[in-house]
Structures are given as C-alpha cells and as structure tokens.
Design an enzyme around this catalytic site. Structure first.
Site: not given
Ligand code: PMP
Length: 422
Positions: A139, A216, A219, A242, A380
């Site tokens: 991401h 990270d 997910q 999430k 993203c």
């Molecule tokens: N890493 C991953 C794999 C994600 O899916 C996301 C959110 N789509 C993020 C990081 C960022 O998370 P946040 O916007 O809650 O900081």
C-alpha cells in the site's frame, strides 16, 4: 465495557461450528439500512469495516459516563478513564500476543505507525548507501514513508517482485536481502489482491541476515489470528477501523528493546517525565510515543472491537470467509469478460477484478445503483496496478457478516454490467 454475553451470539457450540451470520448481522445497525431503496450490500470491507452495536455503545457510554483526560487527574472520573485506557492497551497486547503492555503504542492508524518507525528507527539507523526492502504489493503507506527516508539519507529503496499469480517472489526476497539492508517492510495481506504473505518465513529469512522486519497488518487483523511472538516480527502495525473498531485509532507494536532505543516521534505533553528550559527528560514506554491527549474513546472502542472479534471467533471467521471466497471466485469466473487479479494459493477474502467491457468506475457506479458498495480504483497500490498493466480494478472485499446471497446480488449486477457495456 459491554459484557460479551450481552451481544447477539454467533453459534455458541465451539470453534469448529459455523457462524450464525443472520444473527451476527443484527449486531450491525448499518447492515439493516437501504441505499437507493435497495438493501445495502456492503463489500468494501478492505477500505473500512462496519461497526457492531457493542462498539457504538462503548463509545457513547464512555462519553456519557466516563469522559475525563487520562493520566492527569486525581479525581474519580479521570482515574476511571485512565483505567479504561490502560485496559484497552491490555486487550490489544493479548489480541496480538505481545510480551509486554508497554510494547503497544496507540497511533492514529497503520499510516501513522509506519511513519513513526520511518522517522525514528529509520532516521536513526539508515545512512547513505543503505537499503530498505519492500515489496511490489505494498500500500502507498508502506512505500512513501520509506521512499522519503531513502531520499533524505541517500539510501536505496529495493522492491521485491510479485509473480503473475500475485504471490511474492520468495527467492527474490532472499536474494535481495544484503549487508546493506537496514529494514524489510512487508504487508501481511495485500489490500489489492488478497494475497497472504508467508510472514513468518520472511521474518526468519530477514533475521538470518540480521535485518529487522516491519509487518503491515492492516488487512490481516480482521481475518487472521495474530501472534507477533510466533511471527517473530520487530514491528507490527494496524488500524482499528478495519477490524470493526472506530476510525482514528491504530496500533504500533514494537519489540521493547527497539522501542527503548528509538527517539520520540512527536514531542509535547504526556511523553515527558520532566521539562526544564535547558533539558527535557522523556517518559518511559509506551508514553514516550504518545505525545498529547490520545484518542481515549477510540482506544476503548478498539478494546470493545477486540472483545467482539474474540466472541465471534477468528477461526470461525476464517472458515466462513474461505467459503465465501471460494463461492465468489467461482461466481466471478462464470461471468463473461471478468478477469480476477490475484490468484495466490493463500488468499484473504478479497476479489479484485476487471471486465473487458467496462471501466472499474462504471462497474462501481452501476453496482451502487443496486445498493452494492464495492471499491473501484488503484486501491493506494499504483505500482501494483502498473505491474498488472491496469489503471484500476473493481474490488469486492468481504467480512464475516457477508453472505452468499450478497455475492449472488453482486453476480447478477455484474451480468447486467456485461449486458449494458458488452
Ligand atoms: N496498509 C494496507 C495494506 C491497507 O490496506 C491500508 C488501508 N487501505 C493501509 C496500510 C493504511 O491504513 P490507514 O489508512 O488506516 O492508515
């Protein structure tokens, strides 16, 4: 915090039993609503999940009955608020099986957790000529903080390739670890493809070269039981929103030995032991990394979400979602002109796809008119989209409260997209 027995129950007959999804859905007020006069079919759980009544009640009860600032007051309310905030930290520690409570740092979310590590550990350890290793399926929030750090330090960002099936090239990961690698930052589960990476194996490979690993977990937390000690990772970050908790709250787990040595990220109140104009002494963990009034209600709400997830049972969630994923994959394969991106052997319940006939945005719009919420875009993960030679995908991402009937509604709506645009 709301007692578990007050919640609508899943099947109470143990871990191997199936979920009583109809009953669990009643815990989520938003799932009872309609969109454009149609029942809401919410399939955008990778972007954010819906919140059960237990979490909503915990938030409103906190503000109605306990609200006071933490750490500072000697009066009853402040003590109650401080206690509830500390209990939330304990819930998180137990949820991810960390060794110590002080290894749990509350943040705004995954993004802030990664930035915190990049700006503290990263700035401290990365020098010109060093390398940071990431993967092609990250991401943006696990790319850009490292890119900025590398630019600042004259270091090099190295990217482990992804196969056509959407799996990480493990041999390349092994090969790209070098004496210059200062950190590997990898996603546990890809938000755009659903791939579940073999994180424990990756950590073992990296540690064999003396390289620490940030995972990270954004997910992963709604789908998989997390044990940071078993994974062996050095840092683990995730977001509350999430995993059925509130927005604005997240967690950075770090091994205490590393956190102790890291400089503070932000400075100000609460993160200090004493301040004089000539010298400030920083507070101990975890407070050193929690400057200012924290999101007290958010942390307590996250604690309620953890209770809720434990009540539903992550093993039962995993088997229900695996069944939905299997069903959804077959369904999409049966629709003319649909191509699924991400066919890893080990996948979370994410269905990313493109259609010959229609742009993902057109798909998203047509589905919305049927009350079906999916995401259309680059998720993203623009470098990953480029890797697969598409500007965007349509993505249906499932949670334990989704059903086969909802997937059938998705299938029907996609047939219609094919008719209209095909
Ligand atoms: N890493 C991953 C794999 C994600 O899916 C996301 C959110 N789509 C993020 C990081 C960022 O998370 P946040 O916007 O809650 O900081």
């Amino acid at each position: 915090m709301r007692a578990v027995r007050e919640m609508t129950s899943g099947s109470p007959t143990g871990a191997a039993s199936t979920l009583d999804v109809a009953a669990l859905r009643r815990d989520f007020p938003i799932l009872q609503t309609t969109v454009h006069g149609k029942p809401l079919v919410y399939l955008d759980n990778a972007a954010t999940s819906q919140k059960p009544q237990a979490v909503l009640d915990t938030l409103s009860r906190y503000y109605a009955e306990t609200n006071a600032n933490v750490h500072r007051g000697l009066y009853q309310l402040s003590e109650a608020s401080t206690r509830a905030y500390a209990e939330a930290r304990l819930r998180v520690k137990n949820f991810i099986h960390a060794r110590l409570k002080c290894e749990i740092i509350f943040t705004r979310g995954t993004t802030e957790g990664i930035n915190l590590v990049a700006q503290t550990y990263g700035r401290q350890h990365v020098k010109a000529g060093d390398e940071i290793l990431i993967t092609h399926m990250e991401h943006h929030s696990n790319i850009v903080p490292w890119q900025v750090l590398c630019e600042e330090k004259g270091a090099r960002l190295r990217v482990v390739p992804v196969t056509d099936a959407g799996e990480l090239d493990l041999e390349a990961f092994q090969r790209m670890l070098s004496d210059r690698t200062r950190l590997a930052a990898v996603t546990y589960v890809s938000n755009a493809l659903g791939t579940v990476n073999p994180v424990k194996e990756l950590v073992a490979m990296a540690h064999a070269r003396g390289v620490p690993v940030l995972v990270d977990g954004a997910q992963a937390v709604p789908h998989l039981a997390i044990d940071v000690l078993d994974l062996g990772c050095d840092f683990f970050v995730f977001s509350g929103h999430k995993m059925f908790g509130p927005t604005g709250i997240g967690v950075l787990y770090g091994r205490a030995e590393l956190l102790e040595e890291m400089p503070p990220y932000q400075t100000g109140g609460d993160m200090i032991l004493s301040v004089r104009f000539d010298k400030t002494i920083f507070n101990s963990l975890p407070h050193k990394f929690e400057a200012g009034t924290p999101d007290i209600a958010g942390a307590i709400g996250l604690g309620a979400a953890i209770d809720y997830l434990n009540h539903v049972g992550l093993d039962r969630i995993a088997s229900h979602e695996a069944e939905l994923l299997r069903y959804g994959t077959e369904l999409l394969h049966s629709i003319d002109g649909v191509r699924i991106l991400g066919n890893a052997a080990h996948k979370a319940s994410v269905l990313s796809f493109v259609m010959d006939a229609a742009h993902p945005h057109d798909i998203g719009q047509m589905l919305d008119s049927e009350g079906i919420a999916i995401r259309a875009g680059h998720h993203c993960a623009q470098p990953l989209m480029e890797r697969f030679d598409v500007p965007a995908t349509a993505r249906a991402s499932l949670a334990f409260y989704n059903t086969r009937e909802e997937l059938d509604a998705l299938g029907k709506a996609l047939e219609r997209v094919h008719e209209v645009f095909g």
